[in-house]
Motif scaffolding. Structure first.
Motif, PDB file in Angstrom:
ATOM      1  N   ASN A 110      29.214  21.052 -29.126  1.00  0.00           N
ATOM      2  CA  ASN A 110      28.442  19.975 -29.771  1.00  0.00           C
ATOM      3  C   ASN A 110      27.121  19.678 -29.078  1.00  0.00           C
ATOM      4  O   ASN A 110      26.660  18.546 -29.044  1.00  0.00           O
ATOM      5  CB  ASN A 110      29.269  18.688 -29.853  1.00  0.00           C
ATOM      6  CG  ASN A 110      30.561  18.897 -30.640  1.00  0.00           C
ATOM      7  OD1 ASN A 110      30.593  19.629 -31.642  1.00  0.00           O
ATOM      8  ND2 ASN A 110      31.636  18.252 -30.171  1.00  0.00           N
ATOM      9  N   LEU A 111      26.508  20.706 -28.492  1.00  0.00           N
ATOM     10  CA  LEU A 111      25.163  20.483 -27.961  1.00  0.00           C
ATOM     11  C   LEU A 111      24.187  20.344 -29.121  1.00  0.00           C
ATOM     12  O   LEU A 111      24.286  21.083 -30.117  1.00  0.00           O
ATOM     13  CB  LEU A 111      24.738  21.649 -27.062  1.00  0.00           C
ATOM     14  CG  LEU A 111      25.397  21.733 -25.689  1.00  0.00           C
ATOM     15  CD1 LEU A 111      24.827  22.932 -24.929  1.00  0.00           C
ATOM     16  CD2 LEU A 111      25.237  20.457 -24.908  1.00  0.00           C
ATOM     17  N   PRO A 112      23.242  19.415 -29.046  1.00  0.00           N
ATOM     18  CA  PRO A 112      22.295  19.238 -30.142  1.00  0.00           C
ATOM     19  C   PRO A 112      21.416  20.464 -30.310  1.00  0.00           C
ATOM     20  O   PRO A 112      20.975  21.084 -29.336  1.00  0.00           O
ATOM     21  CB  PRO A 112      21.469  18.014 -29.723  1.00  0.00           C
ATOM     22  CG  PRO A 112      21.603  17.955 -28.248  1.00  0.00           C
ATOM     23  CD  PRO A 112      22.977  18.478 -27.927  1.00  0.00           C
ATOM     24  N   VAL A 113      21.165  20.789 -31.564  1.00  0.00           N
ATOM     25  CA  VAL A 113      20.347  21.959 -31.897  1.00  0.00           C
ATOM     26  C   VAL A 113      18.941  21.475 -32.227  1.00  0.00           C
ATOM     27  O   VAL A 113      18.780  20.461 -32.911  1.00  0.00           O
ATOM     28  CB  VAL A 113      20.967  22.721 -33.083  1.00  0.00           C
ATOM     29  CG1 VAL A 113      20.104  23.926 -33.456  1.00  0.00           C
ATOM     30  CG2 VAL A 113      22.387  23.155 -32.750  1.00  0.00           C
ATOM     31  N   PRO A 114      17.912  22.170 -31.735  1.00  0.00           N
ATOM     32  CA  PRO A 114      16.548  21.741 -32.047  1.00  0.00           C
ATOM     33  C   PRO A 114      16.264  21.864 -33.543  1.00  0.00           C
ATOM     34  O   PRO A 114      16.769  22.767 -34.224  1.00  0.00           O
ATOM     35  CB  PRO A 114      15.675  22.689 -31.229  1.00  0.00           C
ATOM     36  CG  PRO A 114      16.536  23.886 -31.006  1.00  0.00           C
ATOM     37  CD  PRO A 114      17.936  23.387 -30.889  1.00  0.00           C
ATOM     38  N   ASP A 115      15.483  20.913 -34.020  1.00  0.00           N
ATOM     39  CA  ASP A 115      15.132  20.884 -35.442  1.00  0.00           C
ATOM     40  C   ASP A 115      13.963  21.845 -35.685  1.00  0.00           C
ATOM     41  O   ASP A 115      12.793  21.437 -35.649  1.00  0.00           O
ATOM     42  CB  ASP A 115      14.786  19.450 -35.847  1.00  0.00           C
ATOM     43  CG  ASP A 115      14.546  19.344 -37.361  1.00  0.00           C
ATOM     44  OD1 ASP A 115      14.907  20.306 -38.068  1.00  0.00           O
ATOM     45  OD2 ASP A 115      14.003  18.297 -37.789  1.00  0.00           O
TER      46      ASP A 115
END
Length: 495
Positions: A110-115
């Motif tokens: 669940n690491l945030p993914v760059p937009d």
């Protein structure tokens, strides 16, 4: 006086040293704060670049451990390597490998993914994010620095795909490193500021030293000393100020000298007609038989005597001024002998006034060398004459007046004590002002004690009025004692 009080309230009345130090140190403090802020920002920038470079390096190293297989991706990432990455709890290192659109392979889930709508393969993307700390569930999310790296891969027997490698690091370590750089930079800067402050303060003191010398010269002069002020090797600004002060002193000296000449000349001109008036009234009193005429002549005679006394006092005051006193030769004289002789001369007048006047000779009598002073005999005689005259005049009939000379503490003191009504403390301080009298009965001119103070101060002495015990007044005039006698001794001059 009002002008001086108004000047004291002006902003420029503050210390020049403090103003210069303030205006020289204020830019240094501002520059120090600006340098500290700039250093912190610069340190954070370079630390950020170093961390970003390390994150990119770590993401590429992690990507090299990924091998495509027929069934997907194989990650050759030993457990020991994972433990090394997760060993330091104060500096969290996060990593994840996934195959978009959603296949998680290894690392922190669940690491945030760059937009990024259309990421470019092989190009790292840096971004900041907030992640909760699993060890502290109630704590606020922790800021982390992330890098995302999209890489292509071709599995055996499958179409080409794309994998996402993410590596993150806590920003706490970056901020701590920036603070350490700031502290390591600020401490030498602070020491440099302190050193510069000391140098600036020393420079201010050295630059204002001629002003301090001028102040000391002005303060060292007495109220009647109007000699020009000389300052050697002074800057042009201070020399200009000294010249302006000397010009003012010269003008004041000229004005005071003209006033003194007028008083002296007027007194000299008045002595002869007043002496003639006294003589004529004395003759008229002897010949007059009418009681009313005798009363009028008596009042005229008393007024002439008071006027003659005032003229003599003015002449004495003119002689006591520095310009006159400096033209007379000083000599060593015995103050006790002067007091004995003058007291003996005053006894008939004191008896006529109903006053018991005497000289108190200490037992044993001190040798003449112990009561010697250096001065002008005529002026010191006049000073003691005025002290005795005031005591006899204001003590009243039936009183006792005692004259004595005491030595001690490097001084010789003339004392005239009476057991009269005395004076209150405010009146004792006020009696040394010119034309101030203890009683307004017309028996004095108010110059006697002013002349005494002028003469005593010209001889580097002090005069005071003190309460006598059990009642009365004690006038004490102290002069510096001549140590071991002197080359010349003179008898007190008689007026």
């Amino acid at each position: 006086m009002n002008g001086l009080r108004h000047l004291a309230r002006l902003p420029g009345a503050r210390s020049l040293h403090r103003q210069l130090l303030l205006w020289l140190l204020l830019p240094q403090v501002v520059l120090w704060l600006a340098a500290a802020g700039f250093t912190y920002k610069l340190a954070g920038h370079y630390v950020q670049e170093a961390i970003d470079a390390s994150l990119v390096q770590a993401s590429r190293a992690l990507a090299r451990q990924i091998k495509p297989t027929a069934t997907g991706l194989y990650i050759d990432f030993p457990r020991s390597a994972q433990e090394i990455l997760e060993a330091d709890p104060s500096d969290r290192v996060l990593y994840a490998v996934s195959s978009p659109p959603g296949q998680f392979l290894i690392g922190t889930p669940n690491l945030p993914v760059p937009d990024i709508p259309e990421p470019r393969l092989g190009e790292p993307y840096h971004y900041d994010s907030l992640l909760p700390d699993p060890a502290r569930t109630e704590a606020a999310p922790e800021p982390v620095r992330m890098v995302a790296l999209y890489l292509p891969f071709a599995a055996e027997g499958a179409s080409d795909g794309m994998m996402l490698v993410q590596v993150g690091r806590s920003r706490a370590n970056r901020e701590e490193l920036a603070r350490r750089i700031l502290v390591d930079t600020a401490l030498p800067l602070s020491a440099l500021v302190v050193l510069m402050t000391l140098i600036v303060w020393a420079g201010i003191r050295a630059g204002l030293q001629p002003l301090d010398q001028l102040q000391q010269r002005v303060q060292g002069q007495t109220a009647n000393d109007l000699a020009p002020i000389e300052i050697e090797a002074a800057p042009p600004e201070v020399r200009s100020l000294a010249r302006a002060i000397n010009t003012l002193l010269a003008e004041v000296q000229h004005s005071v000298a003209a006033q003194k000449r007028f008083i002296s000349d007027a007194a000299h001109q008045l002595r002869t007609p007043l002496a003639g008036l006294k003589s004529q009234t004395e003759l008229a009193l002897r010949e007059a038989t009418d009681p009313a005429l005798q009363a009028r002549l008596t009042r005229v005679h008393e007024s002439a005597a008071r006027s003659a006394h005032l003229v003599n006092q003015l002449l004495t005051l003119a002689r006591a001024e520095p310009e006159s006193a400096s033209r007379q030769d000083r000599a060593v004289l015995d103050l006790a002998r002067l007091a004995r002789e003058l007291t003996a001369e005053w006894v008939p007048r004191a008896l006529a006034a109903g006053v018991d006047l005497g000289y108190d000779e200490p037992e044993p009598a001190p040798p003449p060398e112990d009561t010697q002073v250096e001065g002008i005999a005529l002026l010191l005689r006049e000073a003691l004459h005025n002290l005795i005259d005031n005591a006899v005049r204001y003590a009243g009939a039936g009183r006792v007046v005692t004259v004595r000379v005491r030595q001690g503490g490097g001084q010789v003191c003339m004392e005239v004590e009476d057991d009269g009504p005395g004076l209150s403390e405010p009146d004792r301080e006020r009696m040394f002002e010119r034309f101030t009298r203890a009683r307004h009965d017309g028996s004095g001119c108010g110059l006697g004690l002013a002349i005494v103070r002028e003469i005593v101060e010209r001889h580097a002495g002090q005069v005071r009025l003190l309460p006598a015990s059990p009642r009365g007044l004690l006038a004490r005039a102290c002069l510096p004692q001549v140590a071991g006698g002197g080359p010349a001794r003179v008898s007190p001059e008689r007026s």
